[in-house]
Structures are given as C-alpha cells and as structure tokens.
Design an enzyme around this catalytic site. Structure first.
Site, PDB file in Angstrom:
ATOM      1  N   ASP A 440      -9.876 -42.922  17.948  1.00  0.00           N
ATOM      2  CA  ASP A 440     -10.616 -44.179  17.739  1.00  0.00           C
ATOM      3  C   ASP A 440     -11.509 -44.486  18.941  1.00  0.00           C
ATOM      4  O   ASP A 440     -11.370 -43.882  20.025  1.00  0.00           O
ATOM      5  CB  ASP A 440      -9.587 -45.308  17.529  1.00  0.00           C
ATOM      6  CG  ASP A 440     -10.095 -46.399  16.600  1.00  0.00           C
ATOM      7  OD1 ASP A 440     -11.310 -46.525  16.443  1.00  0.00           O
ATOM      8  OD2 ASP A 440      -9.244 -47.135  16.058  1.00  0.00           O
ATOM      9  N   ASP A 502     -13.869 -49.126   8.110  1.00  0.00           N
ATOM     10  CA  ASP A 502     -12.589 -49.827   7.991  1.00  0.00           C
ATOM     11  C   ASP A 502     -12.491 -50.560   6.664  1.00  0.00           C
ATOM     12  O   ASP A 502     -11.460 -51.156   6.362  1.00  0.00           O
ATOM     13  CB  ASP A 502     -12.427 -50.832   9.133  1.00  0.00           C
ATOM     14  CG  ASP A 502     -11.894 -50.167  10.393  1.00  0.00           C
ATOM     15  OD1 ASP A 502     -11.575 -48.965  10.330  1.00  0.00           O
ATOM     16  OD2 ASP A 502     -11.793 -50.850  11.428  1.00  0.00           O
TER      17      ASP A 502
HETATM   18  C1  DGJ Z   1      -9.907 -49.446  14.305  1.00  0.00           C
HETATM   19  C2  DGJ Z   1      -9.857 -48.369  13.246  1.00  0.00           C
HETATM   20  O1  DGJ Z   1     -11.102 -48.262  12.633  1.00  0.00           O
HETATM   21  C3  DGJ Z   1      -8.750 -48.699  12.265  1.00  0.00           C
HETATM   22  O2  DGJ Z   1      -8.726 -47.773  11.212  1.00  0.00           O
HETATM   23  C4  DGJ Z   1      -7.426 -48.741  12.981  1.00  0.00           C
HETATM   24  O3  DGJ Z   1      -7.085 -47.455  13.439  1.00  0.00           O
HETATM   25  C5  DGJ Z   1      -7.496 -49.733  14.132  1.00  0.00           C
HETATM   26  N1  DGJ Z   1      -8.622 -49.500  14.980  1.00  0.00           N
HETATM   27  C6  DGJ Z   1      -6.261 -49.673  14.970  1.00  0.00           C
HETATM   28  O4  DGJ Z   1      -6.345 -50.489  16.048  1.00  0.00           O
END
Ligand code: DGJ
Length: 693
Positions: A440, A502
């Site tokens: 991430d 997301d």
């Molecule tokens: C941002 C990511 O895009 C999500 O899928 C998830 O992993 C969160 N961070 C976790 O903090």
C-alpha cells in the site's frame, strides 16, 4: 539517407534519419506492408510540408527529441544548463543502427560537450512502440537536467483528446476535448502517479469509440512525478509527449555521468479495444500462473484482528473456494486504527500472542496461500521507528509537513532505513511463507527530502520490490495506493497486479475497471466482491450484481463471511465456481466493449483469441428514456462462424422482463447475431455465454 521502417505486431513506424538529425517519425500506426527503398524515399518526400521564408515554427515531421535550435517552438525535448550556460543543446551528426525492430541513434553537441542516445523499438507481439533517451555529460562542469521529454506524432485526423481523471474511490473518470492549438498537459507531482492520474493520453479521430475510430495513446512507464502532454503547434504538428517531471536539482550530471529517460510507450488501434489490447498483450508476455481467488480481510474486519475470528473467516473462505487469504492492515505493533505504528513491522504480541504463524499454518492447511499487507514506504510519527529515527522521515526543511491519513513518508534513500524495511519484510516473508504482499501507499510525497528525493525514492521502491522477489522466488506483489494511485508499466515490472480502487460498489467498479482496462488486462486488476452496502458509497446492491462485476478480473471476496447468511454463502460459492470455470478465457481473451448509442446500457466481454467462445455482460446503469433497450450485437465475434448464445445465471435469474429468446438461447451466424436485450432495472445485469458451433 532513406527512412527506416520498423515493423512488428501489426504496427509500422517509419523514421526519417537523414541530414545527421535525430530521428523524426513520419508514420506511426497501421502496418504499411513491405516498402521498398523507392517507396520509403517517396514516403519521406510526401511527408515534407512547404516551408515559407519566415517559418521558424517548424512545419516538419515531429522529432522524437524536439530542439529549439532546429526551429521548434513547442514543448522542448530537453531543458538543462550548467549554471545558466549550455542551456539550448543542439544534437547533430547523428549515427543510426537498426537491429530487428529497434533503431538506435547517437548524436552529439560538440560545443556543449553533451551526447545523446535515442532508442526506438516496436515490440514484436504487441505492436507497441516505445522510446527512451540517454543524455551524457562529456564536459568537466556539472550539467543540470530540467526535463527530458520525448514525442510521438499523431496525424491531423487525431482531432479529439481523451484522458482520465478521478479521486479516491472514483479513479479513472474519462474526459474528452477537441485537440486544439496549444498544450493539454497532465502532470503528477506527488511522488506517485496518483488517483487522478490519466494512465494514458489519447488522441483520435472525432468520436472514436471502443470498436471504431483510429486512436493513438501514450504512457510513461514510471511510478513517480511525470508529465504527459498533447500539443498542436501553430505549424500544425500534433504530438504526444511524455517525460519525468524533475524537481529542482534532482538530476545533476557530473563529468561522464548520464541520465536515462523512462520508456515512453505508444499504442494505436482502430478503436480503444485494439489500442488497449496492445498493452494487454505486452503485459501478458510474461509468465502468468493462474490467478488464485482471494479472500481479503479488510472490509470484513478492518483493524479488529484476533486469531479465532480470522481462522473462522479463513475456514468459510476455503469452503466457498478461496485459494489465497490476505491479512490486511492491523496486524503490527499497536496498530488498532490508522493513527499509529506504520514502520513498526513486528507482529503485535498483544493481538497475536503466538505470532501470525498459527493463522498462516491454518490458512495453508485449508489449501490457500497466505498474503500480508504492508505499507513499506510510510511511517507514523507515533511509532517506535519514528521515535528512534526521526531523521529517516522525509522533510524538505520545515519539519515533517502535513500528515495525510496521519502518516508521513520514510526516506528509503537513507541506506539504513532501506535496510531496515528490507530486513523486516524479508524476515516475515521467510518466517510466515508469505506468497503475496499487498503493498500500500497512502500519502503523497509533498516534502521528499532536503534535496529533492522523489525519483530516488521511486527507484528504491523498485529495488525493494525486485530485491524481495529475488530473495523469495514466487513472491507476488500487489500495487495498491489508496486504491488505484500507483498504476503504471513501471511498477508492473515488479508488481503482479494492481488494486484499481477502494470502491467495491459495482456501479462505480464497472466504469473504474473499464477505464483502468485501457492499460491493465483483467487478470492484473484486483476485483473483489464487497459488502451489500458499499463502504465507500453506501449504495446497496444485490450479491449477483456485485459478483458479476468482480467476475472479470482477479477475483476476490471482502464480504464478511462470518455474518453472511447461508443463501449468500451458497450464491458466493456458485459465483466463485463460475469464475474458476471460465478463468482461463477471462484471463487470456480479448477485452471488448460495444459502442452502444444509449448511455444507459453497457455491453462488454471477453472473446477467446481464436473467436471460438466468449462471455459478455449486458448491464443497465441508469434509467433509459427508450424502453425496451432494443437489439444488441456482440462485439469481437467472427462474422463467418455460427454461434450458440445462451443467458447464464450463476446466481439467480434477475427480475425484469426477459425477451423470449433468453429462455431457449439462439444459434445464428456471426453476421446475423443480434438479440433483443433484457429490460432490467438499474444496476442489474445478465451474462451471455457464446460458443462457436
Ligand atoms: C488503503 C487500501 O487501499 C485499502 O484496500 C486497505 O488496504 C487500507 N489502506 C488499509 O489501511
């Protein structure tokens, strides 16, 4: 000297190399066939415009490295200087060598003590063109590079520009505009391409669609600051330029040192599907093991971790066919929410008294492999790491700067910081037999060092990914950055898939995946079935629509299986089984989109390369003014073959009015194959399976 003709994968690039000048592209697009020396010479003659007395605005073919000295008043190919001197280089006396479909040119500016090498390559298989340049400082004084941008020309019929924008949970929103005089520039300055990044900049014939209309597009294979520009100069030349956006003093060449630009890619097609298909073929030319169905814990438990819950989740996941279990954020020292602990990559003994070993072992016992979330480039000020090493936190001279999601960026250019992160992750990968890292990246690089360190940071990230993969053969990496904030061919040299967004709301996902697909093939896009109520939009959708939209990529599940009822679990299992049954087709076929006249409908699918089978989804995305929808033709089939078409329902038969043929199926020749579309409610779809008979 005759032009050079580079040909591969259905693409021709014809390059003028006369007069000791750097290459100038005369043609980039459809294969022109075998051209003899006479035809090539005439092609060049035919491409030269008349030059009037006072024309310094360059009415000539676009050079790959436009130079002021040659009368170019558009975007400069190179900007650089030595303390204000050596500021307008003039590369000439170029020599050229051809090796298959690669052209290499080398030129010098003897007065300035600069040399340049340009490489243009048409890739066999995909027919993509890519080019890059390397500038060498041959003088004793330092040479500072401000920018190095290469250009690819597009013809006059490219009168319309398409690019993408977006934001968190709504990545890749298309925008179109006429290609008019001036520059249309898309820049990324946050140390990653970003959620609003365009992926590529396209120009094409007016009204070009997915199936029709010639279109050309460019992309920069780089995960850092960058510029993509479409320019129509007053002299009528149109081109697409791309290069890194360098910060002040970020590249200063000492004597003998050189600077290499990132690959600028170009793709073209009759319609966006063909253009995108070249990128897909390119990315598919690497080894591609089958994509295991993922169970990701994020939307199910967020930061609420405990062994019993997660083992129960894994067991439910295995029952419905998951093949990979990914433990998302929340497993490390003190990480109970997003305000602390990034950087402390040690399993939290308060939550995991026996470590993650027992969970990973149970996951493997259930027949799945184990994945873990990291955010290697980030640090919370509230972490042991930041308290111990405040000097590892990036800052430009005014302290650590604005937090974003409470976090700051770790300077991976610092050798000890890099070694620490590598050692922590590598140790966990070995100990837990981690097969997959969800990688991430949730903060832009606003203040990347007292001396600008963005490109060094990105290079260190590539090095870290490559180093981890070398140390742990078979390890896979997902590029996630608050969703689709780092999607490019640079990171995809190391990452095995990207997380497009997301947002798991199928209404949005349809569009996000469709437009991300301009660059990334389905199997490299993570597509997960989320909760009934989307956690980002709060819209509620039936499982069938959520599952159908996740079917098309690298399938995953984020539904909380522990609270799901029996009916939901059994429908999920049916969708997972259906995905596996068709996975090979979905992950190897050509992606196609119909250009439907009514924006209320979508028809898209995947057609096997040999046109023997296909799967399509027809969806209603808004309430149409005209009802019923009328007949649709399936794109990408062979007119001369006969196909059997049937509606398939891995979940349940949708409500709405289904046309009579849908109850029996039809068998028709490709050229006669038009069927009445179902009258569905908004955010409902039907799958059609098409098989040649
Ligand atoms: C941002 C990511 O895009 C999500 O899928 C998830 O992993 C969160 N961070 C976790 O903090």
């Amino acid at each position: 000297m005759n032009p050079i003709h580079l040909r591969a994968g259905g693409t021709s690039v014809v390059v003028a190399v006369d007069g000791g000048r750097l290459p100038r592209v005369l043609h980039w697009g459809p294969d022109l066939g075998d051209l003899g020396p006479g035809a090539l010479a005439d092609l060049q003659r035919a491409a030269l415009p008349a030059v009037g007395d006072s024309a310094v605005t360059y009415p000539q073919p676009v050079p790959v490295l436009p130079q002021l000295h040659e009368g170019w008043l558009g975007r400069p190919g190179i900007v650089g200087d030595s303390d204000g001197r050596r500021w307008a280089p003039y590369f000439r006396e170029a020599g050229h060598t051809v090796d298959g479909s690669v052209l290499r040119s080398a030129a010098r500016d003897p007065e300035f003590g600069l040399a340049i090498e340009v490489e243009i390559e048409v890739l066999p298989g995909s027919g993509l063109v890519r080019q890059r340049a390397r500038v060498v400082n041959e003088a004793a004084e330092p040479y500072r590079i401000g920018s190095l941008e290469l250009a690819l020309p597009v013809p006059p019929e490219a009168t319309e520009i398409l690019d993408l924008t977006g934001r968190w949970a709504l990545e890749r929103v298309p925008q179109r505009r006429p290609f008019q005089a001036g520059e249309w520039v898309r820049a990324s300055r946050g140390g990653k391409p970003g959620l609003e990044h365009t992926l590529l900049l396209a120009a094409g014939e007016r009204g070009f669609g997915f199936r029709r209309g010639l279109v050309w597009a460019t992309h920069l294979a780089w995960s850092g600051n960058q510029v993509l520009a479409a320019e129509l100069t007053p002299a009528g030349t149109r081109h697409l330029a791309a290069g890194e956006a360098l910060l002040p003093g970020e590249v200063v060449l000492g004597p003998g040192e050189s600077f290499q630009s990132r690959w600028q890619y170009g793709s073209w097609g009759d319609g966006l599907d063909e253009m995108a298909g070249r990128f897909h073929r390119h990315l598919r030319s690497r080894p591609r093991p089958p994509r295991p169905v993922v169970l990701n814990t994020w939307e199910a438990v967020y930061f609420r971790h405990d062994l019993d819950t997660l083992v129960a989740l894994a067991e439910r996941g295995a029952e419905l066919g998951a093949e990979r279990f990914v433990l998302d954020d929340g497993w490390f020292l003190g990480r109970r929410d997003d305000t602390t602990s990034l950087g402390d990559w040690t399993v939290d003994p308060d939550v995991w008294p026996d470590g993650l070993g027992p969970l990973a072992a149970r996951v493997r016992e259930l027949g799945m492999d184990f994945g873990l979330w990291f955010e290697p480039e980030m640090v919370n000020l509230d972490s042991d790491l930041a308290r111990r090493h405040p000097d590892w936190v990036f800052e430009a001279g005014h302290g650590p700067g604005l937090p974003s999601r409470h976090q700051h960026v770790l300077d991976l250019g610092h050798p000890e910081a890099y070694a620490y992160v590598f050692e922590r992750i590598s140790g966990l990968v070995a100990a837990l037999e981690i097969a997959y890292i969800k990688w991430d990246h949730n903060r832009y690089l606003l203040d990347a060092g007292r001396r600008p360190g963005v490109r060094r940071q990105v290079e260190q990230v590539y090095r870290l990914m490559a180093g981890l993969k070398a140390a742990h053969p078979g390890l896979e990496i997902e590029s996630c950055a608050s969703g689709g904030g780092r999607v490019d061919l640079g990171v995809l040299e190391f990452a095995d898939r990207i997380w497009p967004s997301d947002c798991n709301d199928p209404h949005e996902r349809l569009e996000i995946q469709r437009w991300t697909g301009l660059l990334v093939p389905p199997e490299m896009q993570g597509t997960h079935i989320g909760a009934a109520e989307s956690h980002t939009t709060h819209r509620v959708h039936p499982l069938d629509y959520r599952a159908e939209k996740a079917l098309w990529g690298h399938l995953g599940v984020e539904v909380n299986l522990l609270t799901a009822d029996a009916e939901t679990l059994s429908a999920l299992a049916r969708w997972v089984a259906f995905h596996k049954e068709h996975r090979e087709l979905l992950h190897s076929g050509d992606v196609v989109h119909a250009d439907l006249p009514d924006p209320a409908f979508r028809l898209e699918g995947v057609v096997a390369a040999d046109r023997s089978e296909a799967l399509y989804a027809f969806s209603v995305v808004e309430r149409p003014a005209v009802w019923p929808p009328g007949r649709i033709a399936f794109p990408g089939l062979d007119d001369d073959r006969t196909y059997r078409v049937e509606a398939v329902y891995p979940g349940s038969v949708p409500g709405g009015v289904l046309p009579p043929w849908q109850h029996t199926g039809v068998t028709l020749p490709g050229r006669a194959l038009r069927v009445e579309a179902p009258s569905l409610d908004v955010d409902r779809s039907v799958l059609f399976r098409v098989v040649a008979v």
